[in-house]
Design a protein around this motif. Structure first.
Motif, PDB file in Angstrom:
ATOM      1  N   LYS A 164      -6.124  -5.813   1.377  1.00  0.00           N
ATOM      2  CA  LYS A 164      -6.848  -5.541  -0.072  1.00  0.00           C
ATOM      3  C   LYS A 164      -5.300  -4.012  -0.058  1.00  0.00           C
ATOM      4  N   TYR A 165      -5.362  -3.619  -1.029  1.00  0.00           N
ATOM      5  CA  TYR A 165      -4.246  -2.950  -1.545  1.00  0.00           C
ATOM      6  C   TYR A 165      -4.598  -1.302  -2.932  1.00  0.00           C
ATOM      7  N   VAL A 166      -3.464  -1.123  -2.322  1.00  0.00           N
ATOM      8  CA  VAL A 166      -3.254   0.696  -3.378  1.00  0.00           C
ATOM      9  C   VAL A 166      -2.031   0.124  -3.758  1.00  0.00           C
ATOM     10  N   PHE A 167      -1.751   0.309  -5.297  1.00  0.00           N
ATOM     11  CA  PHE A 167      -1.125   0.120  -6.425  1.00  0.00           C
ATOM     12  C   PHE A 167      -0.146   1.116  -7.263  1.00  0.00           C
ATOM     13  N   MET A 198      10.914   0.930 -14.715  1.00  0.00           N
ATOM     14  CA  MET A 198       9.099   0.556 -14.054  1.00  0.00           C
ATOM     15  C   MET A 198       9.580   0.609 -12.143  1.00  0.00           C
ATOM     16  N   VAL A 199       8.908   1.178 -11.743  1.00  0.00           N
ATOM     17  CA  VAL A 199       9.004   0.983  -9.822  1.00  0.00           C
ATOM     18  C   VAL A 199       7.933   0.548  -9.741  1.00  0.00           C
ATOM     19  N   LEU A 200       7.215  -0.493  -9.321  1.00  0.00           N
ATOM     20  CA  LEU A 200       5.814  -1.281  -8.439  1.00  0.00           C
ATOM     21  C   LEU A 200       5.996  -0.850  -7.060  1.00  0.00           C
ATOM     22  N   THR A 201       4.588  -0.356  -6.718  1.00  0.00           N
ATOM     23  CA  THR A 201       4.691  -0.351  -5.399  1.00  0.00           C
ATOM     24  C   THR A 201       3.720  -0.575  -4.002  1.00  0.00           C
ATOM     25  N   ARG A 202       3.004  -2.036  -3.645  1.00  0.00           N
ATOM     26  CA  ARG A 202       1.675  -1.916  -3.093  1.00  0.00           C
ATOM     27  C   ARG A 202       2.047  -1.717  -1.822  1.00  0.00           C
ATOM     28  N   SER A 203       0.377  -0.651  -1.011  1.00  0.00           N
ATOM     29  CA  SER A 203       0.782  -0.318   0.313  1.00  0.00           C
ATOM     30  C   SER A 203      -0.539  -0.919   0.593  1.00  0.00           C
ATOM     31  N   PRO A 204      -0.488  -0.805   1.969  1.00  0.00           N
ATOM     32  CA  PRO A 204      -2.109  -2.095   2.243  1.00  0.00           C
ATOM     33  C   PRO A 204      -3.171  -1.104   2.996  1.00  0.00           C
ATOM     34  N   LEU A 205      -4.090  -1.149   2.781  1.00  0.00           N
ATOM     35  CA  LEU A 205      -5.309  -0.872   3.272  1.00  0.00           C
ATOM     36  C   LEU A 205      -6.058  -1.209   4.774  1.00  0.00           C
ATOM     37  N   ARG A 206      -6.922  -0.806   5.496  1.00  0.00           N
ATOM     38  CA  ARG A 206      -6.499  -0.799   7.294  1.00  0.00           C
ATOM     39  C   ARG A 206      -7.855  -1.102   7.748  1.00  0.00           C
ATOM     40  N   ASP A 225      -7.665  -1.688  -4.630  1.00  0.00           N
ATOM     41  CA  ASP A 225      -8.544  -3.218  -4.887  1.00  0.00           C
ATOM     42  C   ASP A 225     -10.217  -2.592  -4.423  1.00  0.00           C
ATOM     43  N   ILE A 226      -9.963  -1.874  -3.319  1.00  0.00           N
ATOM     44  CA  ILE A 226     -10.826  -0.343  -2.867  1.00  0.00           C
ATOM     45  C   ILE A 226     -11.067   0.911  -2.750  1.00  0.00           C
ATOM     46  N   PRO A 227     -12.222   0.888  -3.397  1.00  0.00           N
ATOM     47  CA  PRO A 227     -12.570   2.799  -3.787  1.00  0.00           C
ATOM     48  C   PRO A 227     -12.471   3.619  -2.391  1.00  0.00           C
ATOM     49  N   ALA A 228     -11.680   4.748  -2.816  1.00  0.00           N
ATOM     50  CA  ALA A 228     -11.415   5.952  -1.823  1.00  0.00           C
ATOM     51  C   ALA A 228     -12.920   6.051  -0.876  1.00  0.00           C
ATOM     52  N   GLY A 229     -12.930   6.813   0.232  1.00  0.00           N
ATOM     53  CA  GLY A 229     -14.234   7.353   1.015  1.00  0.00           C
ATOM     54  C   GLY A 229     -14.690   6.417   1.711  1.00  0.00           C
ATOM     55  N   SER A 276      -2.676   4.893   2.256  1.00  0.00           N
ATOM     56  CA  SER A 276      -2.114   4.107   2.030  1.00  0.00           C
ATOM     57  C   SER A 276      -1.698   4.440   0.304  1.00  0.00           C
ATOM     58  N   PHE A 277      -2.026   5.637  -0.375  1.00  0.00           N
ATOM     59  CA  PHE A 277      -1.756   5.677  -1.512  1.00  0.00           C
ATOM     60  C   PHE A 277      -0.716   7.083  -1.402  1.00  0.00           C
ATOM     61  N   THR A 278      -0.898   7.913  -0.690  1.00  0.00           N
ATOM     62  CA  THR A 278       0.865   8.509  -0.159  1.00  0.00           C
ATOM     63  C   THR A 278       1.480   7.673  -0.013  1.00  0.00           C
TER      64      THR A 278
END
Length: 326
Positions: free
Chosen positions: A37-40, A1-9, A93-97, A105-107
């Motif tokens: 605050k992140y998207v995983f 499995m690969v798990l990644t994390r990308s920050p919001l801004r 961590d935070i909803p879209a929109g 971040s998701f992409t």
């Protein structure tokens, strides 16, 4: 499995000049900051063939073309898989929109996970470029490049967007005490309102392409305010940066009626009367989060919470999109 994390801004100046309709003619410049605050995203190989997706919906399909989620479909197509046998799960961590760049971040998190799964290393610049291809170039969406680039690079970063589509990323050169000042006095409050960034930005994009003089002049001013913000922060003059934020918000509201509404204006005025030097709605506008630079953060917190807004406390992220497990 690969798990990644990308920050919001959060955007600190120059937002809107990262749209191709503007920077390809005039060049763009902005300052953006990644926050903790992140998207995983996780990617793994299930026991049975097919594509299994778990986000706000569940999907189970046999072919990439059958995937309903447009970003996942494009990313899977970009990685050129043969017979698909993959399971993708995403959390945030935070909803879209809400104006914090969650789509970008998701992409970046998804592309990082898929390429890492295939044992391919991507430099942040390449990751951001591919994410822009998925979100902007292929679907022809009227959005900018800020979200993908700050998610990939992290930090507090100055981005210069050139007419030839090249992007220069340079860290904001601030002292440690200035960094702490910004983390302590930049306060983020959720308005409870959600909106589509592309819907808000469509009018700006169309008017810019049509060389609307008022829109072009507005974006020129936004770019100049970003340059002034950079100078203020790099000189350690954070209160001056707060004042520039106020100028930025007043100018930003002129671009579209959808940037604000009477309720947001009331909250903003309350913040300014309760310890904030300046502030703005983060992102395209119309809802999401209010960001303030506070002179008296205790009084500001009390006023905003009393008005029914929820504070989201944060620190800056200096790692960008990263692999947590592989």
């Amino acid at each position: 499995m690969v798990l990644t994390r990308s920050p919001l801004r959060i955007s600190l100046g120059g937002g809107g000049t990262d749209l191709p309709s503007y920077y390809r003619a005039h060049g763009g410049f902005l300052i953006s900051a990644a926050i903790d605050k992140y998207v995983f995203v996780s990617v793994l190989r299930p026991f049975t063939p097919g594509i299994y997706l778990k986000y706000s919906r569940l999907e189970h399909v046999d072919r990439v073309e059958e995937v309903q989620h447009p970003i996942i479909r494009e990313c899977l197509g970009m990685t050129e898989r043969g017979v698909p046998q993959v399971e993708i799960t995403t959390l945030a961590d935070i909803p879209a929109g809400t104006g914090l760049g969650s789509s970008g971040s998701f992409t970046t998190a998804l592309l990082k996970a898929l390429y890492t799964y295939d044992r391919v290393f991507l430099h942040p610049a390449d990751l951001a470029r591919l994410a822009c291809e998925v979100e902007i170039d292929r679907p022809k969406e009227p959005i900018g490049k800020q979200d993908q680039y700050i998610a990939a690079f992290g930090g507090i970063t100055c981005f210069t967007f050139s007419p030839d589509d090249t992007v220069e990323a340079v860290p904001l050169a601030i002292r440690p005490d200035t960094l702490l000042d910004l983390e302590d006095n930049l306060l983020l409050f959720f308005t409870g309102m959600r909106r589509s960034a592309s819907a808000v930005l469509k009018d700006q994009d169309v008017r810019t392409r049509e060389s609307d003089g008022q829109m072009i002049a507005n974006l020129h001013t936004v770019k100049d305010l970003a340059v002034r913000s950079r100078r203020a922060m790099e000189a350690g003059r954070c209160a001056e940066f707060g004042e520039i934020m106020h100028e930025h918000w007043l100018n930003k509201k002129k671009r579209s009626e959808g940037m604000s509404n009477s309720t947001i204006d009331e909250w903003y005025d309350l913040g300014r009367a309760s310890g904030a030097i300046g502030g703005k709605v983060v992102g395209a506008g119309g809802g999401g989060f209010l960001l303030f630079y506070a002179e008296d953060r205790v009084r500001l917190r009390k006023a905003m919470v009393g008005a029914g807004l929820e504070e989201v406390r944060f620190r800056f992220d200096f790692e960008g999109t990263k692999v947590l497990l592989s």
